[in-house]
Write an enzyme that holds these catalytic residues in place. Structure first.
Site, PDB file in Angstrom:
ATOM      1  N   HIS A 263     -26.933 -15.042   1.131  1.00  0.00           N
ATOM      2  CA  HIS A 263     -27.023 -16.304   0.383  1.00  0.00           C
ATOM      3  C   HIS A 263     -27.558 -16.163  -1.047  1.00  0.00           C
ATOM      4  CE1 HIS A 263     -26.649 -18.296   4.348  1.00  0.00           C
ATOM      5  NE2 HIS A 263     -27.592 -17.488   4.772  1.00  0.00           N
TER       6      HIS A 263
HETATM    7  C1  BDR Z   1     -31.376 -19.911   2.905  1.00  0.00           C
HETATM    8  O1  BDR Z   1     -32.409 -19.969   3.894  1.00  0.00           O
HETATM    9  C2  BDR Z   1     -33.114 -18.762   3.944  1.00  0.00           C
HETATM   10  O2  BDR Z   1     -33.216 -18.310   5.260  1.00  0.00           O
HETATM   11  C3  BDR Z   1     -32.410 -17.790   3.043  1.00  0.00           C
HETATM   12  O3  BDR Z   1     -33.341 -16.992   2.352  1.00  0.00           O
HETATM   13  C4  BDR Z   1     -31.610 -18.662   2.100  1.00  0.00           C
HETATM   14  O4  BDR Z   1     -32.342 -18.985   0.949  1.00  0.00           O
HETATM   15  C5  BDR Z   1     -30.020 -19.985   3.594  1.00  0.00           C
HETATM   16  O5  BDR Z   1     -29.916 -21.151   4.324  1.00  0.00           O
END
Ligand code: BDR
Ligand code: CA
Length: 333
Positions: A263
């Site tokens: 992400h």
């Molecule tokens: C987001 O949530 C976190 O677990 C990750 O770092 C990312 O920023 C994805 O949903």
């Protein structure tokens, strides 16, 4: 479709044609590391186009004591102990903190065996640092890059509303629309953890670029991609492979995919290579009332509401180009 940041490109082209380096773009990374946050930080620290003014930690994937420490661990892994790391909000504005140890492990950075950081945490509160920096730097020159819940950014906007006009842009990872949610059927983790903060940010009037799950679910850490990091043969490359192997196991089981979504690095990649992404300007609103859909980002993709467009919502990514950029840049550290 909007391909973002044309002014960056034009500026860089002018610089290239005159044989001069374009000025570095000033950013503050607000983060809750997290293995994917860690890769985003590494990408930023490896990229000469960017000047990381500071890193502000927020509670999210794991509690604040761990996220600020993890941010320092990553700066040291990158060989950049001079980067300033600040601790911010210990909990969301209204709701109780929700964490994600099941994804990231008990430390938030499970996978590699990284040493305890030697570099000190800055004494200043992260929210004060964000406000002070935005008031001191030339207006319109600092981009905020939130990679976790938006608590610190919302608190800064509340403390000093004049910063809204001084922020160049907020490029954030959060939300999801066509993909639904990853922590509830409706909500993505970062927005779900602090929906009230997200609402403040989305209503701030600051230009926003949003990297939702619709994009990040197309950026999968496939085995060949993880191998490419390991094959760098460097401390950073091996640690990145180990982080990703731990991080992806949860999502591989959940989605049945080869690899998990990477992400947060999408935010930094957009600053460097915006042409890897495409999306559209939309109105985005956040659910803060219904428990069933709490933290849902309601994206008016088809402009059916007439509500003002407040964000450029990305939807597509050139995932091969994205991973090629990551490997090339992390190889510089
Ligand atoms: C987001 O949530 C976190 O677990 C990750 O770092 C990312 O920023 C994805 O949903
Ligand atoms: Ca994150």
């Amino acid at each position: 479709m909007v391909r973002a940041a044309p002014e960056f490109k034009a500026f860089e082209k002018l610089g290239e044609s005159r044989g001069i380096m374009a000025a570095k773009r000033k950013i503050i990374i607000d983060t809750d590391p997290g293995q994917d946050d860690a890769v985003a930080i590494l990408l930023a620290l490896a990229s000469p186009e960017l000047d990381v003014l500071g890193i502000t930690a927020v509670a999210g994937n794991v509690p604040l004591k761990l996220t600020e420490k993890n941010a320092r661990k990553i700066c040291e892994l990158a060989g950049k102990p001079e980067v300033k790391v600040y601790a911010g909000a210990i909990r969301p504005l209204v709701r109780a903190l929700v964490t994600a140890e099941e994804v990231h492990g008990q430390t938030g950075l499970n996978g590699p065996d990284l040493p305890e950081p030697k570099m000190k945490l800055q004494e200043q509160y992260a929210v004060d640092y964000i406000v002070e920096t935005l008031m001191a730097e030339e207006s319109g020159t600092v981009t905020l890059c939130p990679l976790g819940p938006l608590t610190n950014i919302a608190l800064a906007l509340i403390r000093e509303p004049r910063i809204a006009r001084r922020i160049k842009r907020i490029v954030l990872m959060g939300g999801g629309f066509f993909e639904g949610g990853n922590v509830t059927p409706a909500a993505e983790f970062n927005i779900y953890v602090d929906p009230h903060a997200a609402e403040i940010v989305l209503k701030s009037g600051v230009p926003i670029v949003m990297m939702p799950l619709d994009v990040t679910h197309k950026a999968l850490t496939k085995a060949t991609r993880v191998d490419a990091f390991r094959k760098l043969g460097t401390k950073v490359g091996v640690a990145t492979a180990e982080m990703l192997e731990f991080f992806e196991r949860f999502d591989e089981a959940k989605y049945g995919s080869d690899g998990g979504p990477l992400h947060d690095p999408c935010v930094i990649a957009w600053l460097i290579r915006p042409e890897l992404f495409s999306g559209r300007e939309c109105n985005v609103a956040v659910e803060t009332a219904s428990e069933l859909t709490m933290g849902m980002t309601v994206v008016d993709w088809w402009s059916v509401t007439g509500r003002p467009k407040n964000a450029t919502v990305m939807r597509e990514i050139d995932h091969d180009g994205f991973f090629a950029l990551l490997v090339e840049r992390l190889g510089r550290l």
